[in-house]
Design an enzyme around this catalytic site. Structure first.
Site, short mmCIF file in Angstrom:
data_model
loop_
_atom_site.label_atom_id
_atom_site.label_comp_id
_atom_site.label_asym_id
_atom_site.label_seq_id
_atom_site.Cartn_x
_atom_site.Cartn_y
_atom_site.Cartn_z
N CYS A 2 0.82 -1.21 0.00
CA CYS A 2 0.00 0.00 0.00
C CYS A 2 0.85 1.26 0.00
CB CYS A 2 -0.90 0.02 1.23
SG CYS A 2 -1.84 -1.48 1.51
N ARG A 27 4.10 -0.08 -6.25
CA ARG A 27 4.15 -0.88 -5.03
C ARG A 27 3.09 -1.99 -5.04
NH1 ARG A 27 6.99 1.84 -0.82
NH2 ARG A 27 5.78 0.76 0.76
N TRP A 74 -3.60 -2.46 -0.98
CA TRP A 74 -3.38 -3.85 -1.38
C TRP A 74 -4.10 -4.70 -0.34
CZ3 TRP A 74 -0.75 -8.31 0.40
CH2 TRP A 74 -0.44 -9.25 -0.57
N ASN A 99 -1.09 1.88 6.15
CA ASN A 99 -0.33 0.74 5.62
C ASN A 99 0.00 -0.19 6.77
OD1 ASN A 99 -0.32 2.09 3.20
ND2 ASN A 99 1.87 2.52 3.18
N GLY A 100 0.01 -1.49 6.51
CA GLY A 100 0.40 -2.44 7.54
C GLY A 100 -0.74 -3.33 7.99
N GLU A 482 15.44 -18.32 -9.42
CA GLU A 482 15.06 -16.95 -9.77
C GLU A 482 14.34 -16.92 -11.11
OE1 GLU A 482 14.80 -12.71 -9.72
OE2 GLU A 482 14.80 -14.31 -8.24
N LYS A 486 10.55 -15.50 -11.65
CA LYS A 486 10.24 -14.41 -12.57
C LYS A 486 9.13 -14.84 -13.55
CE LYS A 486 12.72 -11.20 -11.10
NZ LYS A 486 12.38 -11.73 -9.78
N GLU A 489 5.70 -15.08 -11.67
CA GLU A 489 5.10 -13.89 -11.08
C GLU A 489 4.62 -12.88 -12.11
OE1 GLU A 489 7.71 -11.81 -8.39
OE2 GLU A 489 9.42 -11.92 -9.72
N HIS A 505 14.85 -37.83 -8.93
CA HIS A 505 14.25 -38.19 -7.64
C HIS A 505 12.79 -37.75 -7.54
CE1 HIS A 505 17.97 -39.66 -5.96
NE2 HIS A 505 18.59 -38.58 -6.38
N LYS A 604 5.33 -4.51 -4.49
CA LYS A 604 6.77 -4.29 -4.59
C LYS A 604 7.45 -4.37 -3.23
CE LYS A 604 10.65 -3.22 -6.55
NZ LYS A 604 11.33 -4.27 -7.33
#
Length: 609
Positions: A2, A27, A74, A99-100, A482, A486, A489, A505, A604
């Protein structure tokens, strides 16, 4: 996550709020809103969707005012609805953005309901608005009411508050979430990110944990968590306004991928100029490094994968034991503290809550040797750490980290060299060789970027796939991780990564002609092992997409697609091979038509647990 912006001025501040919210879009958010005081009225507008939709509605309704707050949300508590969007208003008198996450919101909700407050949303934020209103009713002192309200909160928050009957003041507070104040001439601002204010000012004051501030047109009053008046230093932000402009690129992710030669060069500048010296990490780094006997890396997401590469560098170069843990797991398990261990936290924003709380946990256990690797100056992690290394990636706007990752790898390699030298394991000729390799690194990164046309062709073949596997070994297994992250997402293609030797395996059961398998196959000591693993894929009809070095001996066939990066870069090879997996994800997402810079459900700066 947020975003918050607020302003008080002698002019209409709605354009300031809207521009600030637009600059905070990176963000991640799902709704936006603003509230202003105008002609003795508290006016609010909220919309689900993008800031542009909220801005259009504000223009249609003629929203204007000289004092106000704005927010991009968010969703955490409650769905994505207008009722849950911020700002929240209590009894038409108090408007608040947050925010939070408030951990004791249910307890406070029950208490406030008994006091006669009615709740319109499912959010934890509305609790704070009613709490402020409750205390504001005592003596109509907004500053005092805000301090009383936050004293009863458990969790993380950055808040901004306005009151209908207090048109000359905005209050704000922070605990666990970033918040800063911007200074102007006859007007002042606050925001959760300096980028929101760069169109107005570069003069900023960073609030400390527990601070509560009263902001007027002419000044700022701050008290700490104990209620004592304090003065926080005013700083000049080094973030340039044009650093967060898109320029000639189609997306921020594309821009940031292509900025990596410069970002790596800037990050490496100190060691190239001064050589391998502890002072790169702080004035007392030599003393700290002489006392440590092991390293613990705490991070999340992409930064965690950087830590996995760093572990191998630290152990092979410096001969020092290293462990890497996810911050959100470390903070909740019973770990065995070692006072001589160097605790390294890695975060692009410096505000990642999981990592920040893990650092607090480590310090509570007695760890005094702490180092932060971070891209944002004056953020929470560096301020809480004894030592710091700032990467110089510049502003990173795209949710999917690119240049922050490669510059974190640069920082970890410098740390490995520094500890190796401190421990007598880096001879002069070896140091000179590593420094020369670092000088050549930005050019090698540019050469990897030049592979983009070939990678575009591959991306066309990935766009209609539902799943993909990534394989790597040794230093390059984290690069496979990574690459899978990428791809999933930003393109929403399900992707997983494995050490190539683990294929037999279990994961081999997934391989068929519809499952592309991406292989990181540099020309290192494990190349022949990787080739054997590739044969296992081919025997099951799998399609192989191989990122090999220029000097590797691979033959392309109808089922084995090969793109060659520059010649093998030795220990720095993971940095080079990070580039093509970023480009593959970017172009696959373009082909699928997803929102590259703002992928669904993601943010973000992750400032909630």
């Amino acid at each position: 996550m947020c975003g918050i912006v607020g302003a008080i001025a002698g002019r209409d501040i709605v354009p300031i709020l809207i521009e600030g919210l637009k600059r905070l879009e990176y963000r991640g958010y799902d709704s936006a809103g603003a509230a202003v005081l105008h002609d003795g009225r508290l006016e609010r507008i909220r919309r689900v969707g993008r800031v542009a939709e909220m801005a259009a509605s504000a223009a249609t309704q003629g929203l204007a005012g000289t004092l106000g707050i704005g927010h991009t949300r968010w969703a955490t508590h409650g769905g994505v609805t207008e009722y849950n969007a911020h700002p929240h208003i209590s009894r038409g008198e108090i408007a608040l953005v947050h925010n939070g996450i408030i951990e004791n919101h249910e307890e406070q909700r029950r208490r406030l309901t008994e006091l006669g407050y009615q709740f319109e949303s499912q959010t934890d934020t509305e609790v704070i608005a009613h709490l402020v209103h409750h205390y504001y009713g005592r003596d109509h002192d907004l500053f005092r009411a805000t301090r009383a309200a936050v004293a009863e909160l458990k969790g993380a928050y950055a808040i901004g508050v306005v009151a209908l009957a207090s048109p000359d003041q905005i209050c704000c507070a922070r605990m666990g979430c970033p918040l800063l104040i911007g200074r102007g001439e006859g007007e002042n601002y606050f925001a959760s990110d300096v980028s929101a204010l760069l169109a107005e000012t570069r003069r900023v004051i960073y609030l400390d944990e527990g601070d509560v501030a009263a902001v007027t047109r002419d000044g700022v009053e701050i008290v700490d968590r104990e209620g004592h008046p304090v003065t926080r230093p005013e700083r000049l932000s080094t973030v340039a306004a044009d650093a967060i402009e898109l320029g000639p690129y189609d997306h921020y992710m594309q821009k940031e991928i292509h900025e990596q030669p410069r970002a790596t060069a800037d990050t490496l500048e100190g060691v190239i100029d001064a050589g391998v010296v502890p002072a790169l990490f702080g004035s007392d780094a030599a003393t700290v490094f002489a006392e440590v006997d092991s390293v613990l890396i705490l991070a999340s997401g992409t930064s965690y994968y950087a830590g996995l590469v760093g572990r191998q560098w630290l152990e092979s170069l410096a001969g020092i034991p290293c462990n890497v843990e996810l911050g959100h797991e470390y903070r909740y398990r019973d770990s065995i503290p070692n006072p001589r261990q160097l605790v390294v936290t890695i975060s692009q924003s410096g505000e990642t809550l999981d990592t920040m709380e893990a650092l607090k946990r480590a310090k509570a256990l007695g760890h005094a040797h702490t180092l932060s690797i971070c891209n944002v100056q004056e953020s929470a992690l560096p301020r809480a750490s004894r030592l710091v290394f700032y990467t110089r990636a510049g502003a990173e706007i795209g949710v999917a980290s690119t240049k922050a990752f490669t510059t974190q790898l640069c920082a970890l390699f410098i740390l490995a060299l520094t500890l190796a030298k401190q421990r007598g394991r880096l001879a002069a000729d070896a140091e000179a060789g590593h420094l020369e390799a670092l000088r050549q690194l930005p050019g090698s990164v540019q050469h990897a970027l030049n592979l983009e046309p070939q990678i575009k062709v591959w991306a066309e073949q990935f766009a209609d796939k539902d799943h993909a596997l990534f394989l790597g070994r040794g230093l390059h297994y984290p690069i496979a991780l990574e690459g899978a992250l990428k791809l999933k997402e930003i393109s929403y293609i399900h992707a997983e990564a494995y050490p190539a030797g683990e294929l037999k395996h279990g994961p081999l059961a997934l391989v068929d002609d519809k499952m592309p398998v991406v292989v990181i196959a540099p020309n290192d000591s494990l190349l022949e092992k990787v080739k054997s693993n590739m044969q296992e894929v081919r025997a099951r009809g799998g399609q192989l997409y191989v990122f090999a070095d220029l000097d590797s001996h691979f033959s392309a066939t109808d089922a084995v697609h090969v793109i060659r990066t520059p010649r093998h870069a030795g220990l720095l090879s993971p940095i080079i091979h990070a580039i093509p997996v970023q480009l593959l994800a970017y172009h696959a997402a373009l082909r699928k038509g997803t929102d590259v810079d703002k992928p669904r459900n993601l943010a973000k700066s992750v400032t909630v647990e």
